[in-house]
Design an enzyme around this catalytic site. Sequence first.
Site, PDB file in Angstrom:
ATOM      1  N   CYS A 109      64.914  44.863  41.141  1.00 40.81           N
ATOM      2  CA  CYS A 109      65.991  45.554  39.594  1.00 40.81           C
ATOM      3  C   CYS A 109      65.059  46.296  38.260  1.00 40.81           C
ATOM      4  O   CYS A 109      65.364  46.122  37.585  1.00 40.81           O
ATOM      5  CB  CYS A 109      66.896  44.030  39.659  1.00 40.81           C
ATOM      6  SG  CYS A 109      66.146  42.861  38.607  1.00 40.81           S
ATOM      7  N   ASP A 118      54.718  33.128  37.836  1.00 43.64           N
ATOM      8  CA  ASP A 118      53.581  34.023  37.130  1.00 43.64           C
ATOM      9  C   ASP A 118      52.294  32.543  36.464  1.00 43.64           C
ATOM     10  O   ASP A 118      51.504  32.568  35.828  1.00 43.64           O
ATOM     11  CB  ASP A 118      54.371  34.304  36.163  1.00 43.64           C
ATOM     12  CG  ASP A 118      54.828  35.899  36.617  1.00 43.64           C
ATOM     13  OD1 ASP A 118      53.841  36.161  37.668  1.00 43.64           O
ATOM     14  OD2 ASP A 118      55.727  36.450  36.037  1.00 43.64           O
ATOM     15  N   THR A 175      73.150  30.480  29.310  1.00 40.84           N
ATOM     16  CA  THR A 175      74.066  31.058  30.104  1.00 40.84           C
ATOM     17  C   THR A 175      75.327  31.955  29.391  1.00 40.84           C
ATOM     18  O   THR A 175      75.436  31.623  28.057  1.00 40.84           O
ATOM     19  CB  THR A 175      74.957  30.079  30.674  1.00 40.84           C
ATOM     20  OG1 THR A 175      74.400  28.825  31.849  1.00 40.84           O
ATOM     21  CG2 THR A 175      75.831  30.971  32.153  1.00 40.84           C
TER      22      THR A 175
END
Length: 340
Positions: A21, A91, A140
């Site tokens: 994506c 990462d 959220t």
Amino acid sequence: MGDNEDGPALTERVELHGCSCKVGQGELDDILTDAGLVADQPELLFGVGEDAAARQLRDDLALVQTVDFFTPIVDDPYDFGRVAACNAASDAFASGAVDDVSCLVVMALPRDLTDVAVDVLAGIVDALETMDGAVAGGHTTLNPWPIAGGAVTATAHPDDLLTTRAAAPGDRLYLTKPLGTQPAMGALRVKDGEFAATVRETAPRPVEAIAEDALAWMTTPNRTAAVAAREYASAATDVTGFGLAGQSSVLAENAGVGVALTHLPVIDGTPALSSLFGYGLASGESAETSGGLLLSVPSDHETDLQNALADAGVFHRNVGRVTDGTGVTLDDPTREEIRR
């Protein structure tokens, strides 16, 4: 994989799945250039252009920060959370930072799917615990596509940090997970109709078994690999949305070297599926989600790295070498199919 027979099919709510994506490599480079984010920042040890950013706090302590989130690559909310957490922390691990791991969760869900938030968050929490990390909070929101991930911080001694810049001609390249998550999970999503029959006929073993292997790799944190490798590696990155060839290209450009890829370890059954879907696994272009570390190691430390990874129980394969020149070459690489 978790039992989600009665729950919503998360992957049906998005057009692009997992790390596929993300904005393409070329487009991202253009965005950073147009925004003026192409030069080193004096406040940081490293930042834009690397997997994470590092700021030195003391002579013996550096803070590493990164953020990563994506759309579902699996339907089960708990598994989605586990994959997202492993991918986000990777990462930091690729940068050599493995201590004091914490995550601020990033989650967004369509209004009619907010009831899966608990399971997604539970997956993130459980995955962080396996990395000696903790969820420190988060944010959220409502969003048409479900997404999950987080902003991860970790610490390390500055001397233990790794970037993509120090790879040198003669280094050997090692990968710590096999490739093929995109075709493995893509095949699992095709459940009905004539094409589903074609997918199952193409797969050399049950699609569910291939996907189970892929999920097991995607939910394996890269922390153990990072701890074992950072004493010997000269450079590192992790293999995600850009694929092996794309991440190798980043390493080659940042270090001013060439990369020759000579071996492709892949999840058993995924080459045939990749050919069917056109994902480019054979050329290292297939997007990976929560992939392994790509480690560059000087030849005189190659045996040390192999032994350290083996002693830690970390999968590893030599996939190529660093050369003089520029860019990435893939000249008829050997292929090895791996079962978990």
